[in-house]
Design a protein around this motif. Structure first.
Motif, PDB file in Angstrom:
ATOM      1  N   PRO A   1       0.323  -1.271   0.066  1.00  0.00           N
ATOM      2  CA  PRO A   1       0.422  -0.005  -0.006  1.00  0.00           C
ATOM      3  C   PRO A   1       0.750   1.283  -0.040  1.00  0.00           C
ATOM      4  N   MET A   2       0.195   2.215  -0.856  1.00  0.00           N
ATOM      5  CA  MET A   2       1.558   3.583  -0.467  1.00  0.00           C
ATOM      6  C   MET A   2       1.835   4.088   1.054  1.00  0.00           C
ATOM      7  N   LEU A   3       1.109   3.720   0.986  1.00  0.00           N
ATOM      8  CA  LEU A   3       0.968   4.587   2.745  1.00  0.00           C
ATOM      9  C   LEU A   3       2.359   3.932   3.159  1.00  0.00           C
ATOM     10  N   ALA A   4       1.909   2.453   2.797  1.00  0.00           N
ATOM     11  CA  ALA A   4       3.305   1.917   3.962  1.00  0.00           C
ATOM     12  C   ALA A   4       4.614   1.531   3.430  1.00  0.00           C
ATOM     13  N   TRP A   5       5.178   2.799   2.163  1.00  0.00           N
ATOM     14  CA  TRP A   5       6.483   3.009   2.152  1.00  0.00           C
ATOM     15  C   TRP A   5       6.446   4.208   2.968  1.00  0.00           C
ATOM     16  N   THR A   6       5.409   5.229   2.994  1.00  0.00           N
ATOM     17  CA  THR A   6       5.682   6.538   4.061  1.00  0.00           C
ATOM     18  C   THR A   6       6.498   6.016   5.387  1.00  0.00           C
ATOM     19  N   ILE A   7       5.276   4.959   6.116  1.00  0.00           N
ATOM     20  CA  ILE A   7       5.577   4.429   7.245  1.00  0.00           C
ATOM     21  C   ILE A   7       7.265   3.514   7.332  1.00  0.00           C
TER      22      ILE A   7
ATOM     23  N   VAL B   1       6.200   7.024  15.330  1.00  0.00           N
ATOM     24  CA  VAL B   1       5.254   6.887  13.910  1.00  0.00           C
ATOM     25  C   VAL B   1       4.357   7.222  14.364  1.00  0.00           C
ATOM     26  N   LEU B   2       3.905   8.276  13.697  1.00  0.00           N
ATOM     27  CA  LEU B   2       1.984   8.640  14.022  1.00  0.00           C
ATOM     28  C   LEU B   2       1.216   9.009  12.640  1.00  0.00           C
TER      29      LEU B   2
ATOM     30  N   GLU C   1     -10.242   2.298   8.003  1.00  0.00           N
ATOM     31  CA  GLU C   1      -9.011   1.516   6.744  1.00  0.00           C
ATOM     32  C   GLU C   1      -7.651   2.052   6.615  1.00  0.00           C
ATOM     33  N   ILE C   2      -7.489   3.293   6.346  1.00  0.00           N
ATOM     34  CA  ILE C   2      -5.935   3.690   6.630  1.00  0.00           C
ATOM     35  C   ILE C   2      -5.412   3.050   7.949  1.00  0.00           C
ATOM     36  N   ALA C   3      -6.246   3.859   9.489  1.00  0.00           N
ATOM     37  CA  ALA C   3      -6.039   2.984  10.624  1.00  0.00           C
ATOM     38  C   ALA C   3      -5.758   2.095   9.989  1.00  0.00           C
ATOM     39  N   ASP C   4      -5.662   0.862   9.582  1.00  0.00           N
ATOM     40  CA  ASP C   4      -5.446  -0.233   9.934  1.00  0.00           C
ATOM     41  C   ASP C   4      -4.683  -0.974   9.088  1.00  0.00           C
ATOM     42  N   VAL C   5      -4.673   0.091   8.028  1.00  0.00           N
ATOM     43  CA  VAL C   5      -3.178  -0.148   7.247  1.00  0.00           C
ATOM     44  C   VAL C   5      -2.013   0.242   8.181  1.00  0.00           C
ATOM     45  N   ALA C   6      -2.102   1.838   8.210  1.00  0.00           N
ATOM     46  CA  ALA C   6      -0.919   2.284   9.379  1.00  0.00           C
ATOM     47  C   ALA C   6      -0.515   1.523  10.419  1.00  0.00           C
ATOM     48  N   MET C   7      -1.450   1.015  11.327  1.00  0.00           N
ATOM     49  CA  MET C   7      -0.975  -0.533  12.164  1.00  0.00           C
ATOM     50  C   MET C   7      -0.192  -1.405  12.060  1.00  0.00           C
ATOM     51  N   ARG C   8      -0.923  -1.935  10.455  1.00  0.00           N
ATOM     52  CA  ARG C   8      -0.300  -3.281   9.776  1.00  0.00           C
ATOM     53  C   ARG C   8       0.853  -2.901   9.440  1.00  0.00           C
TER      54      ARG C   8
ATOM     55  N   VAL D   1       7.831  17.965  15.283  1.00  0.00           N
ATOM     56  CA  VAL D   1       6.758  17.361  13.818  1.00  0.00           C
ATOM     57  C   VAL D   1       7.929  17.096  12.567  1.00  0.00           C
ATOM     58  N   VAL D   2       7.681  16.152  11.908  1.00  0.00           N
ATOM     59  CA  VAL D   2       8.346  15.565  11.041  1.00  0.00           C
ATOM     60  C   VAL D   2       7.000  14.884   9.997  1.00  0.00           C
ATOM     61  N   GLN D   3       6.463  16.041   9.069  1.00  0.00           N
ATOM     62  CA  GLN D   3       5.277  15.744   8.795  1.00  0.00           C
ATOM     63  C   GLN D   3       5.640  15.247   7.468  1.00  0.00           C
ATOM     64  N   LEU D   4       4.672  14.204   6.983  1.00  0.00           N
ATOM     65  CA  LEU D   4       5.553  13.523   5.736  1.00  0.00           C
ATOM     66  C   LEU D   4       4.587  12.403   4.650  1.00  0.00           C
ATOM     67  N   PHE D   5       4.384  12.808   3.399  1.00  0.00           N
ATOM     68  CA  PHE D   5       2.840  12.469   3.100  1.00  0.00           C
ATOM     69  C   PHE D   5       2.787  11.381   2.506  1.00  0.00           C
TER      70      PHE D   5
END
Length: 218
Positions: free
Chosen positions: A12-18, A30-31, A38-45, A85-89
């Protein structure tokens, strides 16, 4: 599908940033802040924390700086306080852990309130840009540049959502990462690619393959 969770080279695209954030080794937390479960679930995964869903500043019109500020206030209500704070799109999947480390070092060395990532325009000549009306008539943006050779013109840069850094107290005061003392951190244009359209998504996928970037790169 949502851009945050669309597949990008097998993740998932979000996973690359995490992944880049975690591998950088510079963060106390890393929050991921979102109003979408759905996005929250992917983030925690993929290893990020998501202790709350954002209850406001979640529409398509709110500036992202305001969404970050709201999330920081939510964190403070849970006794989580920080200076920086570091904001990462999440739409910048080719940003690497090493980019984050270099940006933070740059930010600290410059001693300014805000640092915003950018990259040089890699192709064409932005000095010769023009707008065009419905009849096909053009209006030059930089009229004076037309009399210069392209190689004599200075480089132009474009901001990227890859890495934004801010002093939190100053962010509260100015309500934007583009505060009065912000500076720019230059990144390689490939790592700084900011995906907002299907064409940019395809470009990012192709450049990742050309440069040999995969989910193990840091």
């Amino acid at each position: 599908p949502r851009k945050n969770v669309i597949d990008f080279l097998g993740l998932p695209m979000l996973a690359w940033t995490i992944k880049a954030a975690r591998e950088s080794g510079v963060f106390a937390k890393v929050l991921v802040t979102t109003d979408d479960q759905e996005i929250a679930d992917v983030a925690m995964r993929y290893g990020a924390e998501c202790p709350f869903l954002r209850t406001s500043k979640a529409d398509d019109f709110t500036p992202v700086s305001e969404a970050t500020i709201f999330a920081l206030r939510q964190m403070e209500r849970q006794d989580m306080f920080f200076e920086t704070v570091v904001q990462l799109f999440s739409v910048c999947p080719l940003r690497r852990a090493s980019d984050i480390r270099r940006a933070l070092k740059f930010h600290r060395n410059h001693g300014r309130g805000f640092t915003v990532s950018c990259s040089r325009f890699p192709m064409m000549n932005p000095w010769w840009a023009f707008s065009m009306d419905e009849q096909g008539r053009g209006s030059w943006i930089h009229q004076d540049a037309l009399t210069s050779r392209s190689q004599d013109l200075p480089p132009l840069f474009c901001p990227s959502g890859a890495i934004w850094i801010g002093n939190i107290e100053k962010l509260y005061q100015e309500n934007t990462f583009y505060g009065k003392d912000h500076v720019y951190f230059e990144m390689d244009w490939v790592n700084a690619i900011d995906i907002d359209t299907p064409e940019e998504l395809e470009l990012a996928r192709r450049m990742a393959k050309i440069y040999g970037i995969d989910s193990h790169a840091s």
